[in-house]
Design an enzyme around this catalytic site. Structure first.
Site, mmCIF file in Angstrom:
data_model
loop_
_atom_site.group_PDB
_atom_site.id
_atom_site.type_symbol
_atom_site.label_atom_id
_atom_site.label_comp_id
_atom_site.label_asym_id
_atom_site.label_seq_id
_atom_site.Cartn_x
_atom_site.Cartn_y
_atom_site.Cartn_z
ATOM 1 N N SER A 76 -26.001 -23.535 77.565
ATOM 2 C CA SER A 76 -26.967 -22.782 76.750
ATOM 3 C C SER A 76 -26.375 -22.490 75.368
ATOM 4 O O SER A 76 -26.431 -21.354 74.882
ATOM 5 C CB SER A 76 -27.391 -21.483 77.442
ATOM 6 O OG SER A 76 -28.106 -21.755 78.620
ATOM 7 N N TYR A 93 -29.799 -28.805 89.941
ATOM 8 C CA TYR A 93 -30.770 -29.079 88.888
ATOM 9 C C TYR A 93 -31.880 -29.966 89.443
ATOM 10 O O TYR A 93 -31.668 -31.143 89.731
ATOM 11 C CB TYR A 93 -30.109 -29.782 87.698
ATOM 12 C CG TYR A 93 -29.052 -28.976 86.971
ATOM 13 C CD1 TYR A 93 -28.933 -27.602 87.144
ATOM 14 C CD2 TYR A 93 -28.155 -29.597 86.109
ATOM 15 C CE1 TYR A 93 -27.959 -26.882 86.481
ATOM 16 C CE2 TYR A 93 -27.179 -28.878 85.443
ATOM 17 C CZ TYR A 93 -27.082 -27.518 85.631
ATOM 18 O OH TYR A 93 -26.121 -26.800 84.968
ATOM 19 N N LYS A 148 -36.941 -22.675 65.574
ATOM 20 C CA LYS A 148 -38.329 -23.085 65.786
ATOM 21 C C LYS A 148 -39.179 -21.967 66.364
ATOM 22 O O LYS A 148 -40.398 -21.984 66.252
ATOM 23 C CB LYS A 148 -38.398 -24.316 66.694
ATOM 24 C CG LYS A 148 -37.952 -24.084 68.123
ATOM 25 C CD LYS A 148 -37.924 -25.384 68.941
ATOM 26 C CE LYS A 148 -39.300 -25.784 69.407
ATOM 27 N NZ LYS A 148 -39.247 -26.902 70.384
ATOM 28 N N GLY A 197 -32.878 -22.680 73.016
ATOM 29 C CA GLY A 197 -33.781 -22.946 71.902
ATOM 30 C C GLY A 197 -33.930 -21.803 70.925
ATOM 31 O O GLY A 197 -34.460 -21.991 69.823
ATOM 32 N N ALA A 198 -33.450 -20.602 71.284
ATOM 33 C CA ALA A 198 -33.618 -19.446 70.399
ATOM 34 C C ALA A 198 -32.879 -19.610 69.081
ATOM 35 O O ALA A 198 -33.267 -19.024 68.061
ATOM 36 C CB ALA A 198 -33.161 -18.171 71.096
ATOM 37 N N ILE A 254 -27.317 -23.251 72.402
ATOM 38 C CA ILE A 254 -28.279 -22.835 71.377
ATOM 39 C C ILE A 254 -29.287 -21.857 71.979
ATOM 40 O O ILE A 254 -30.406 -21.731 71.522
ATOM 41 C CB ILE A 254 -28.985 -24.033 70.704
ATOM 42 C CG1 ILE A 254 -29.580 -24.993 71.736
ATOM 43 C CG2 ILE A 254 -28.030 -24.771 69.781
ATOM 44 C CD1 ILE A 254 -30.376 -26.137 71.116
#
Length: 323
Positions: A220, A75, A230, A225-226, A222
């Site tokens: 991942s 990362y 939002k 972000g999907a 969520i």
């Protein structure tokens, strides 16, 4: 309540913890993933937000009782480890730190895992980590080679527990068997798992992890972000995320987003993200959502302290079939 989103109030009451696999390590039922804490290309680290934004996110997690933080050498080319390690040392917090080894094709010797772990510890500024994981099952070295190297890391006192990431059913079983020969449990398998990525259920991987006593850590959770609600067909995510979660994709998931909002309203105005995270915990997984700032961390933490009903879990299962 803030703009229709439930934010968890700061509390000194410890969160209930769960065992990490068959180890004596106790973690909170949700962690914080630090992929965003250094990744410029995917997340815009250094452009859209800085360490000055990340520190309040870390502090918010601590104040709410969260104790599990996950990073990786890959990362931000080690930057995530540096940032997390600095926050941990400065706060003097008693937390569970996990990081990962990437078995790149040119890493052929078992000893290179120990070398990589020592480099990670140097970046973190810690004498050992609590959980060390194989990031992906890359060839050419077999699963057994790296599982044996994980056992070496435990015996060297460089990590308390070991796990894998992105391993399928067969690979998980092989890693489990190899470690068991050394008397060491396979603590976890970190996989992509969410309402929009349910293939681990269909493949039998979730069942195998449950059978072997291996904790499922969901990255991942969520869907980048999907699942927050939002993003819409007319407002897609920026950067590379927009290619996967494009207009057509977001149009397809609107019925699911609508159900998440409906269920959230029945639980004191919880957000779609909070409902999605709670669904994963009800499935027995430990989600590790990321956070770029204190507000995102607080919203994620609003998934704790309540529970979806069996009927709501079943409704979400049905609405997300095929994903």
């Amino acid at each position: 309540m803030c703009s229709g989103v439930y934010l968890l109030e700061t509390t000194t009451t410890p969160l209930k913890t769960i065992p990490l696999g068959k180890t004596d390590i106790q973690i909170t039922p949700m962690g914080l993933g630090a992929w965003q804490w250094g990744a410029t290309y995917m997340w815009g680290y250094g452009r859209e937000y800085t360490d000055a934004d990340l520190r309040p996110a870390f502090d918010a997690a601590l104040e709410a009782g969260l104790n599990f933080f996950d990073t990786a050498e890959f990362y931000g080319r080690g930057q995530s480890e540096r940032v997390l390690g600095r926050f941990v040392r400065e706060s003097k917090a008693d937390v569970i730190v996990a990081t990962k080894f990437m078995p790149l094709p040119w890493r052929l010797r078992k000893s290179q895992l120990l070398d990589a772990l020592r480099a990670s510890l140097n970046r973190l500024g810690l004498p050992r980590v609590d959980l060390y994981q194989i990031h992906r099952p890359f060839p050419p070295r077999p699963v057994e080679t790296w599982a044996d190297a994980l056992a070496d890391a435990v015996e060297a006192g460089l990590t308390r527990a070991v796990g894998v990431s992105n391993y399928n059913v067969d690979q998980t079983r092989k890693a489990h068997v190899t470690l068991a020969k050394r008397g060491i449990p396979l603590a976890s398998n970190q996989i992509e798992y969410s309402l929009l990525h349910r293939s681990p259920e269909r493949s039998g991987l979730i069942g195998v992890c449950r059978e072997l006593g291996v904790t499922v850590i969901a990255y991942s959770p969520i869907a980048k972000g999907a699942l927050t609600g939002k993003y819409t067909p007319d407002h897609t995510p920026p950067g590379p995320r927009g290619r996967r979660y494009n207009r057509a994709y977001l149009e397809r998931i609107q019925p699911l987003i609508g159900l998440l909002k409906e269920i959230g309203r029945a639980h004191d105005g919880r957000s779609p993200a909070q409902v999605s995270l709670n669904w994963l915990m009800r499935k027995g997984a430990v989600p590790i959502p990321g956070a770029k700032n204190a507000r995102q961390a607080q919203e994620n933490l609003g998934a704790l302290g309540w529970q979806l009903s069996d009927e709501e879990v079943q409704a979400l299962d049905k609405a997300s079939e095929g994903w």
